[in-house]
Design a protein around this motif. Structure first.
Motif, mmCIF file in Angstrom:
data_model
loop_
_atom_site.group_PDB
_atom_site.id
_atom_site.type_symbol
_atom_site.label_atom_id
_atom_site.label_comp_id
_atom_site.label_asym_id
_atom_site.label_seq_id
_atom_site.Cartn_x
_atom_site.Cartn_y
_atom_site.Cartn_z
ATOM 1 N N TRP A 185 -32.913 39.426 -31.552
ATOM 2 C CA TRP A 185 -34.087 38.657 -31.128
ATOM 3 C C TRP A 185 -33.867 37.166 -31.365
ATOM 4 O O TRP A 185 -34.194 36.334 -30.523
ATOM 5 N N TRP A 186 -33.280 36.844 -32.499
ATOM 6 C CA TRP A 186 -33.137 35.457 -32.918
ATOM 7 C C TRP A 186 -32.182 34.690 -32.007
ATOM 8 O O TRP A 186 -32.496 33.611 -31.503
ATOM 9 N N MET A 187 -30.997 35.242 -31.792
ATOM 10 C CA MET A 187 -29.994 34.543 -30.990
ATOM 11 C C MET A 187 -29.948 35.012 -29.541
ATOM 12 O O MET A 187 -29.593 34.246 -28.644
ATOM 13 N N GLY A 188 -30.304 36.272 -29.324
ATOM 14 C CA GLY A 188 -30.180 36.824 -27.981
ATOM 15 C C GLY A 188 -31.138 36.231 -26.963
ATOM 16 O O GLY A 188 -30.819 36.148 -25.773
ATOM 17 N N ARG A 189 -32.330 35.802 -27.412
ATOM 18 C CA ARG A 189 -33.301 35.246 -26.465
ATOM 19 C C ARG A 189 -32.726 34.077 -25.695
ATOM 20 O O ARG A 189 -32.820 34.010 -24.461
ATOM 21 N N ALA A 198 -21.593 34.676 -28.205
ATOM 22 C CA ALA A 198 -22.033 34.013 -26.972
ATOM 23 C C ALA A 198 -22.999 32.869 -27.295
ATOM 24 O O ALA A 198 -22.913 31.778 -26.709
ATOM 25 N N PHE A 199 -23.913 33.097 -28.232
ATOM 26 C CA PHE A 199 -24.854 32.053 -28.644
ATOM 27 C C PHE A 199 -24.115 30.856 -29.224
ATOM 28 O O PHE A 199 -24.412 29.698 -28.895
ATOM 29 N N ALA A 200 -23.142 31.132 -30.098
ATOM 30 C CA ALA A 200 -22.400 30.048 -30.736
ATOM 31 C C ALA A 200 -21.590 29.249 -29.722
ATOM 32 O O ALA A 200 -21.386 28.038 -29.896
ATOM 33 N N MET A 201 -21.134 29.893 -28.643
ATOM 34 C CA MET A 201 -20.376 29.191 -27.610
ATOM 35 C C MET A 201 -21.294 28.373 -26.711
ATOM 36 O O MET A 201 -20.912 27.316 -26.208
ATOM 37 N N LEU A 202 -22.519 28.861 -26.506
ATOM 38 C CA LEU A 202 -23.476 28.132 -25.670
ATOM 39 C C LEU A 202 -24.138 26.988 -26.431
ATOM 40 O O LEU A 202 -24.382 25.913 -25.880
ATOM 41 N N PHE A 203 -24.441 27.239 -27.716
ATOM 42 C CA PHE A 203 -25.161 26.251 -28.526
ATOM 43 C C PHE A 203 -24.436 26.039 -29.860
ATOM 44 O O PHE A 203 -24.975 26.378 -30.921
ATOM 45 N N PRO A 204 -23.222 25.519 -29.828
ATOM 46 C CA PRO A 204 -22.406 25.458 -31.058
ATOM 47 C C PRO A 204 -23.013 24.619 -32.171
ATOM 48 O O PRO A 204 -22.801 24.914 -33.350
ATOM 49 N N ARG A 205 -23.773 23.587 -31.830
ATOM 50 C CA ARG A 205 -24.324 22.692 -32.856
ATOM 51 C C ARG A 205 -25.795 22.980 -33.180
ATOM 52 O O ARG A 205 -26.429 22.220 -33.913
ATOM 53 N N MET A 206 -26.313 24.075 -32.644
ATOM 54 C CA MET A 206 -27.701 24.445 -32.944
ATOM 55 C C MET A 206 -27.844 24.737 -34.438
ATOM 56 O O MET A 206 -27.120 25.570 -34.986
ATOM 57 N N PRO A 207 -28.769 24.073 -35.138
ATOM 58 C CA PRO A 207 -28.924 24.334 -36.583
ATOM 59 C C PRO A 207 -29.575 25.694 -36.833
ATOM 60 O O PRO A 207 -30.549 26.056 -36.174
ATOM 61 N N ILE A 208 -29.016 26.444 -37.745
ATOM 62 C CA ILE A 208 -29.523 27.757 -38.122
ATOM 63 C C ILE A 208 -30.015 27.682 -39.567
ATOM 64 O O ILE A 208 -29.300 27.224 -40.460
ATOM 65 N N LEU A 233 -30.832 29.552 -42.824
ATOM 66 C CA LEU A 233 -30.625 30.777 -43.589
ATOM 67 C C LEU A 233 -31.313 30.646 -44.944
ATOM 68 O O LEU A 233 -31.523 29.539 -45.444
ATOM 69 N N PHE A 234 -31.636 31.766 -45.543
ATOM 70 C CA PHE A 234 -32.403 31.788 -46.794
ATOM 71 C C PHE A 234 -31.709 30.987 -47.886
ATOM 72 O O PHE A 234 -30.535 31.212 -48.204
ATOM 73 N N LEU A 235 -32.448 30.020 -48.447
ATOM 74 C CA LEU A 235 -32.010 29.183 -49.564
ATOM 75 C C LEU A 235 -30.803 28.302 -49.229
ATOM 76 O O LEU A 235 -30.125 27.800 -50.135
ATOM 77 N N LEU A 236 -30.511 28.112 -47.948
ATOM 78 C CA LEU A 236 -29.395 27.273 -47.546
ATOM 79 C C LEU A 236 -29.889 26.161 -46.623
ATOM 80 O O LEU A 236 -30.884 26.327 -45.923
ATOM 81 N N PRO A 237 -29.214 25.016 -46.617
ATOM 82 C CA PRO A 237 -29.594 23.953 -45.670
ATOM 83 C C PRO A 237 -29.232 24.386 -44.247
ATOM 84 O O PRO A 237 -28.495 25.362 -44.055
ATOM 85 N N PRO A 238 -29.730 23.679 -43.236
ATOM 86 C CA PRO A 238 -29.386 24.030 -41.847
ATOM 87 C C PRO A 238 -27.868 24.003 -41.627
ATOM 88 O O PRO A 238 -27.192 23.075 -42.057
ATOM 89 N N ILE A 239 -27.366 25.040 -40.978
ATOM 90 C CA ILE A 239 -25.937 25.157 -40.700
ATOM 91 C C ILE A 239 -25.766 25.347 -39.197
ATOM 92 O O ILE A 239 -26.509 26.105 -38.566
ATOM 93 N N GLU A 240 -24.787 24.674 -38.619
ATOM 94 C CA GLU A 240 -24.564 24.802 -37.188
ATOM 95 C C GLU A 240 -24.193 26.233 -36.823
ATOM 96 O O GLU A 240 -23.513 26.926 -37.580
ATOM 97 N N ALA A 241 -24.645 26.663 -35.640
ATOM 98 C CA ALA A 241 -24.464 28.052 -35.208
ATOM 99 C C ALA A 241 -23.003 28.475 -35.231
ATOM 100 O O ALA A 241 -22.677 29.606 -35.621
ATOM 101 N N ARG A 242 -22.102 27.611 -34.814
ATOM 102 C CA ARG A 242 -20.686 27.976 -34.766
ATOM 103 C C ARG A 242 -20.152 28.330 -36.152
ATOM 104 O O ARG A 242 -19.303 29.226 -36.301
ATOM 105 N N TYR A 243 -20.658 27.650 -37.191
ATOM 106 C CA TYR A 243 -20.189 27.936 -38.541
ATOM 107 C C TYR A 243 -20.839 29.212 -39.102
ATOM 108 O O TYR A 243 -20.204 29.949 -39.863
ATOM 109 N N VAL A 244 -22.098 29.445 -38.737
ATOM 110 C CA VAL A 244 -22.764 30.668 -39.185
ATOM 111 C C VAL A 244 -22.047 31.894 -38.630
ATOM 112 O O VAL A 244 -21.721 32.835 -39.366
#
Length: 282
Positions: free
Chosen positions: A84-88, A139-149, A151-162
């Motif tokens: 749901w989170w990335m697939g939309r 596929a999400f990471a390739m389409l939106f590599p710099r999208m901030p994600i 995660l619990f107790l962590l600062p925003p991390i780019e999708a490609r790194y997650v």
């Protein structure tokens, strides 16, 4: 709006999901409910993926059905949340047909890779949508590599790194005895990457779905015509109108999917004219 009930809000959120994700989540939830209501042993014995080569060849449906089975509530919830989170965004960008190719292609590819490795590490039944979901996440990471994600107790991390981190964890724990099908995860991620590369190179992945879709529409059309022979001539004309409307909707979906990939300027004059006519009907 602010006084709306929780049930209505939930219904609106569910109906607002892209069609492919909504369908996949619904089937997964229904199958899981049937599992906990007593059908688990039957489903596992007939639908779980068995990487034994002869079984995989004789019972090929398991390459797909295993994706709709889960070992427990958390297994289901985490898979569906990631989907749901990335697939939309993936489905909204590529369209439902291309999304389905990536989702099911990744799930099937992960299972096929498991066949190769199972001959050396042992045969274990596989269930869960994780391989397919990993393909969607790539596929999400390739389409939106710099999208901030977030995660619990962590600062925003780019999708490609997650996504890269999740794949690295599977590589790190490969061979561990935690009953996680990490080969399927890695295979799904790899196939997701390859399919997205093909898509980015201009190959129309949705073309793989259209023969199945056309077969379904023809089957429904034949069924409608068969039913209409039992009705009066007036009712028969209504059935014919429904078939035409379905054909128009299919053509409209194709044009909208092309716009999502190439923009409005990528349409031909004929497609622009057809879009204008269909928009007036709707």
């Amino acid at each position: 709006m602010y006084n709306d009930s929780f049930g209505n809000s939930l219904k609106r959120g569910y109906l607002g999901l892209p069609v492919a994700i909504r369908t996949i989540i619904t089937i997964n939830v229904v199958v899981f409910l049937l599992q906990i209501l007593g059908a688990n042993d039957l489903f596992i014995s007939t639908m779980a993926f068995n990487p034994d080569l002869p079984t995989a060849v004789i019972q090929p449906w398991r390459l797909v059905t295993y994706m709709f089975l889960h070992a427990g509530g958390f297994h289901l919830i985490f898979n569906m949340l990631w989907l749901w989170w990335m697939g939309r965004s993936v489905e909204q960008t590529l369209g439902p047909r291309t999304f389905c190719v990536i989702y099911f292609g990744s799930g099937i590819g992960g299972a096929l890779l498991d066949i190769a490795f199972a001959q050396f590490v042992g045969i274990n039944l596989v269930i869960g949508a994780s391989g397919a979901v990993f393909g969607v996440m790539v596929a999400f990471a390739m389409l939106f590599p710099r999208m901030p994600i977030m995660l619990f107790l962590l600062p925003p991390i780019e999708a490609r790194y997650v996504v890269a981190g999740l794949i690295a964890l599977d590589l790190l724990f490969l061979g561990s005895s935690d009953n996680t099908a990490r080969i399927v995860h890695l295979g799904g991620a790899g196939i997701g990457y390859l399919l997205m590369r093909y898509q980015q190179q201009g190959i129309d992945l949705s073309a793989l779905v259209r023969p199945i879709e056309n077969f379904w529409y023809n089957l429904r059309g034949a069924y409608k015509k068969k039913k209409s022979t039992r009705k009066s001539s007036n009712l028969r004309s209504v059935s014919d109108v429904e078939i035409v409307e379905e054909s128009d909707q299919s053509e409209l979906d194709e044009i909208l999917e092309k716009i999502s990939k190439k923009g409005y300027d990528g349409l031909t004059k004929e497609e622009k004219r057809k879009l204008f006519e269909l928009s007036k009907k709707n």
